[in-house]
Design a protein around this motif. Sequence first.
Motif, mmCIF file in Angstrom:
data_model
loop_
_atom_site.group_PDB
_atom_site.id
_atom_site.type_symbol
_atom_site.label_atom_id
_atom_site.label_comp_id
_atom_site.label_asym_id
_atom_site.label_seq_id
_atom_site.Cartn_x
_atom_site.Cartn_y
_atom_site.Cartn_z
ATOM 1 N N LEU A 9 0.838 -1.209 0.000
ATOM 2 C CA LEU A 9 0.000 0.000 0.000
ATOM 3 C C LEU A 9 0.868 1.252 0.000
ATOM 4 C CD1 LEU A 9 -2.670 -1.383 2.425
ATOM 5 C CD2 LEU A 9 -3.027 -0.851 0.031
ATOM 6 N N GLY A 10 1.852 1.255 -0.911
ATOM 7 C CA GLY A 10 2.677 2.443 -1.105
ATOM 8 C C GLY A 10 2.002 3.381 -2.091
ATOM 9 N N GLY A 11 2.816 4.163 -2.811
ATOM 10 C CA GLY A 11 2.268 5.142 -3.746
ATOM 11 C C GLY A 11 1.363 4.529 -4.803
ATOM 12 N N VAL A 12 1.728 3.359 -5.310
ATOM 13 C CA VAL A 12 0.951 2.721 -6.389
ATOM 14 C C VAL A 12 -0.216 1.914 -5.820
ATOM 15 C CG1 VAL A 12 1.029 0.982 -8.228
ATOM 16 C CG2 VAL A 12 2.841 2.692 -8.049
ATOM 17 N N GLY A 13 0.076 0.957 -4.952
ATOM 18 C CA GLY A 13 -0.965 0.102 -4.388
ATOM 19 C C GLY A 13 -1.968 0.891 -3.560
ATOM 20 N N GLY A 14 -1.465 1.856 -2.807
ATOM 21 C CA GLY A 14 -2.344 2.668 -1.964
ATOM 22 C C GLY A 14 -3.279 3.525 -2.800
ATOM 23 N N TYR A 15 -2.748 4.107 -3.871
ATOM 24 C CA TYR A 15 -3.579 4.995 -4.697
ATOM 25 C C TYR A 15 -4.632 4.194 -5.488
ATOM 26 C CZ TYR A 15 -5.269 8.492 -7.865
ATOM 27 O OH TYR A 15 -6.121 9.319 -8.555
ATOM 28 N N PHE A 16 -4.177 3.238 -6.281
ATOM 29 C CA PHE A 16 -5.126 2.487 -7.119
ATOM 30 C C PHE A 16 -6.017 1.568 -6.260
ATOM 31 C CE2 PHE A 16 -1.884 3.677 -10.294
ATOM 32 C CZ PHE A 16 -2.722 4.322 -11.201
ATOM 33 N N GLY A 17 -5.429 0.987 -5.221
ATOM 34 C CA GLY A 17 -6.233 0.182 -4.289
ATOM 35 C C GLY A 17 -7.275 1.044 -3.602
ATOM 36 N N GLY A 18 -6.897 2.285 -3.305
ATOM 37 C CA GLY A 18 -7.819 3.226 -2.675
ATOM 38 C C GLY A 18 -9.002 3.547 -3.574
ATOM 39 N N LEU A 19 -8.741 3.731 -4.874
ATOM 40 C CA LEU A 19 -9.833 4.004 -5.816
ATOM 41 C C LEU A 19 -10.780 2.805 -5.904
ATOM 42 C CD1 LEU A 19 -8.196 5.910 -8.841
ATOM 43 C CD2 LEU A 19 -9.295 6.851 -6.816
ATOM 44 N N LEU A 20 -10.217 1.599 -5.860
ATOM 45 C CA LEU A 20 -11.051 0.389 -5.890
ATOM 46 C C LEU A 20 -11.894 0.288 -4.612
ATOM 47 C CD1 LEU A 20 -8.467 -2.165 -7.342
ATOM 48 C CD2 LEU A 20 -10.580 -1.460 -8.466
ATOM 49 N N ALA A 21 -11.265 0.541 -3.470
ATOM 50 C CA ALA A 21 -11.982 0.453 -2.190
ATOM 51 C C ALA A 21 -13.119 1.474 -2.135
ATOM 52 C CB ALA A 21 -11.013 0.679 -1.033
ATOM 53 N N LYS A 22 -12.850 2.663 -2.666
ATOM 54 C CA LYS A 22 -13.874 3.717 -2.675
ATOM 55 C C LYS A 22 -15.062 3.296 -3.551
ATOM 56 C CE LYS A 22 -14.613 8.518 -4.033
ATOM 57 N NZ LYS A 22 -14.503 9.215 -5.300
ATOM 58 N N ALA A 23 -14.753 2.788 -4.738
ATOM 59 C CA ALA A 23 -15.817 2.433 -5.696
ATOM 60 C C ALA A 23 -16.673 1.262 -5.206
ATOM 61 C CB ALA A 23 -15.199 2.098 -7.046
ATOM 62 N N TYR A 24 -16.044 0.319 -4.510
ATOM 63 C CA TYR A 24 -16.765 -0.911 -4.158
ATOM 64 C C TYR A 24 -17.021 -1.022 -2.651
ATOM 65 C CZ TYR A 24 -15.676 -1.996 -8.974
ATOM 66 O OH TYR A 24 -15.589 -1.940 -10.344
ATOM 67 N N TYR A 25 -17.095 0.119 -1.989
ATOM 68 C CA TYR A 25 -17.245 0.145 -0.526
ATOM 69 C C TYR A 25 -18.432 -0.682 -0.047
ATOM 70 C CZ TYR A 25 -17.944 2.037 4.170
ATOM 71 O OH TYR A 25 -18.131 2.171 5.521
ATOM 72 N N LYS A 26 -19.583 -0.512 -0.678
ATOM 73 C CA LYS A 26 -20.788 -1.240 -0.235
ATOM 74 C C LYS A 26 -21.246 -2.273 -1.283
ATOM 75 C CE LYS A 26 -21.959 1.262 3.541
ATOM 76 N NZ LYS A 26 -22.304 0.844 4.863
ATOM 77 N N SER A 27 -20.327 -2.659 -2.150
ATOM 78 C CA SER A 27 -20.708 -3.520 -3.282
ATOM 79 C C SER A 27 -21.092 -4.936 -2.830
ATOM 80 C CB SER A 27 -19.539 -3.598 -4.265
ATOM 81 O OG SER A 27 -19.784 -4.588 -5.227
ATOM 82 N N GLU A 28 -22.064 -5.464 -3.522
ATOM 83 C CA GLU A 28 -22.472 -6.857 -3.279
ATOM 84 C C GLU A 28 -21.645 -7.804 -4.155
ATOM 85 O OE1 GLU A 28 -25.484 -7.846 -1.335
ATOM 86 O OE2 GLU A 28 -24.921 -5.893 -0.520
ATOM 87 N N GLU A 29 -20.956 -7.236 -5.160
ATOM 88 C CA GLU A 29 -20.254 -8.086 -6.140
ATOM 89 C C GLU A 29 -18.743 -8.142 -5.937
ATOM 90 O OE1 GLU A 29 -21.927 -5.833 -9.291
ATOM 91 O OE2 GLU A 29 -23.776 -6.452 -8.267
ATOM 92 N N ILE A 30 -18.193 -7.070 -5.350
ATOM 93 C CA ILE A 30 -16.731 -6.986 -5.277
ATOM 94 C C ILE A 30 -16.278 -6.594 -3.879
ATOM 95 C CG2 ILE A 30 -14.720 -5.690 -6.141
ATOM 96 C CD1 ILE A 30 -15.994 -5.902 -8.859
ATOM 97 N N GLU A 31 -15.316 -7.361 -3.367
ATOM 98 C CA GLU A 31 -14.720 -7.052 -2.058
ATOM 99 C C GLU A 31 -13.276 -6.660 -2.277
ATOM 100 O OE1 GLU A 31 -16.798 -10.064 1.141
ATOM 101 O OE2 GLU A 31 -14.695 -10.351 0.681
ATOM 102 N N VAL A 32 -12.858 -5.565 -1.664
ATOM 103 C CA VAL A 32 -11.463 -5.120 -1.791
ATOM 104 C C VAL A 32 -10.775 -5.304 -0.433
ATOM 105 C CG1 VAL A 32 -9.937 -3.188 -2.320
ATOM 106 C CG2 VAL A 32 -12.060 -3.485 -3.614
ATOM 107 N N ILE A 33 -9.676 -6.039 -0.464
ATOM 108 C CA ILE A 33 -8.946 -6.362 0.764
ATOM 109 C C ILE A 33 -7.548 -5.764 0.684
ATOM 110 C CG2 ILE A 33 -7.971 -8.280 2.103
ATOM 111 C CD1 ILE A 33 -10.544 -9.682 0.344
ATOM 112 N N PHE A 34 -7.185 -4.963 1.682
ATOM 113 C CA PHE A 34 -5.837 -4.400 1.756
ATOM 114 C C PHE A 34 -4.969 -5.371 2.560
ATOM 115 C CE2 PHE A 34 -7.109 0.405 1.493
ATOM 116 C CZ PHE A 34 -7.503 0.207 0.179
ATOM 117 N N ILE A 35 -3.854 -5.765 1.982
ATOM 118 C CA ILE A 35 -2.942 -6.671 2.680
ATOM 119 C C ILE A 35 -1.793 -5.824 3.211
ATOM 120 C CG2 ILE A 35 -1.478 -8.710 2.453
ATOM 121 C CD1 ILE A 35 -3.412 -9.420 -0.011
ATOM 122 N N ALA A 36 -1.816 -5.595 4.530
ATOM 123 C CA ALA A 36 -0.838 -4.691 5.142
ATOM 124 C C ALA A 36 -0.516 -5.172 6.546
ATOM 125 C CB ALA A 36 -1.408 -3.278 5.191
#
Length: 306
Positions: A9-36
């Motif tokens: 979750l550095g500059g790349v993983g944190g930024y793009f992972g963050g956009l994914l987490a934001k988009a799918y926060y309450k999603s029924e189809e997609i879960e985003v997991i941060f490995i840290a």
Amino acid sequence: MKRIGILGLGGVGGYFGGLLAKAYYKSEEIEVIFIARGETQKAIAENGLKIVTDDNEIVVHPKLVSNNPDEIGQLDYLICATKTYDIEESLLSLKKCIVPKTVILPLYNGVDAPERIQGLFPENVVLEGCVYIVSMIFSPGTIRKIGFYEKLFFGSITAPKSKLDELQSIFQKAKIESYLVENIEETVWEKFIFISALASVTSYLNENIGEILKNKASKKLYVELLHEIAAVAKAKALKLPNDIVEQTIVKLEKSPKEATSSMHRDLLAGKNTEAISLTQFVVKEGIKYNVETPFYKKIANVLLPK
């Protein structure tokens, strides 16, 4: 339910992972997991991940932040953005989560990652990818992004088209500027030529982008490195533009002048650096393909741990 793990979750993983987490926060189809782990895990678990850009800041919350494979569970996609020297250790620690269906997308600075990952997980689909972005860890759980330029490229000549299309759809719904490209190896090498020469010269001279462009001797060394690495790419029979050196210089001129490479930042902070993947790799490929790389050799001798 598709489960996407973000490793690193550095500059790349944190930024793009963050956009994914934001988009799918309450999603029924997609879960985003941060490995840290450590401070980062603690900060995100307590306060979410903060992304600060030039004109705003957002806080995002993944479904889970953990480094425990039993908690993380099986993954459909694993996006890897640690440092290249952590590839083996970090992925092997997630062995339980990487099952035959897991598609792995490496977003590292070097070009040797897909081969190394395929060696660890020969049965899995391993894509190729790269990003253009200026972003870094500001503090644990906070990512700072500079400028407006961000692009993610990925692809594979062997992966099932359905998987590639699905991932592209996931990215686009998250408003990530992503490109699914056919000639991915060339695309990754174009980025590698840019980042390898930049990381090597900024770290060796202890200068940022603005200083390298301003100082005649520094810029000359940078251009020499570009010619060496472009010659290696040509010897590998990669179909790159004939004016790749000129194109890469233009990319540098368009970059924020106050920015530098992440390898230079790591060096200044007294951390481990990616000199093996970004500098030494070019020397080794040069030897393999009979291409002289005297300037890369000189810099590798200084930057590599003795």
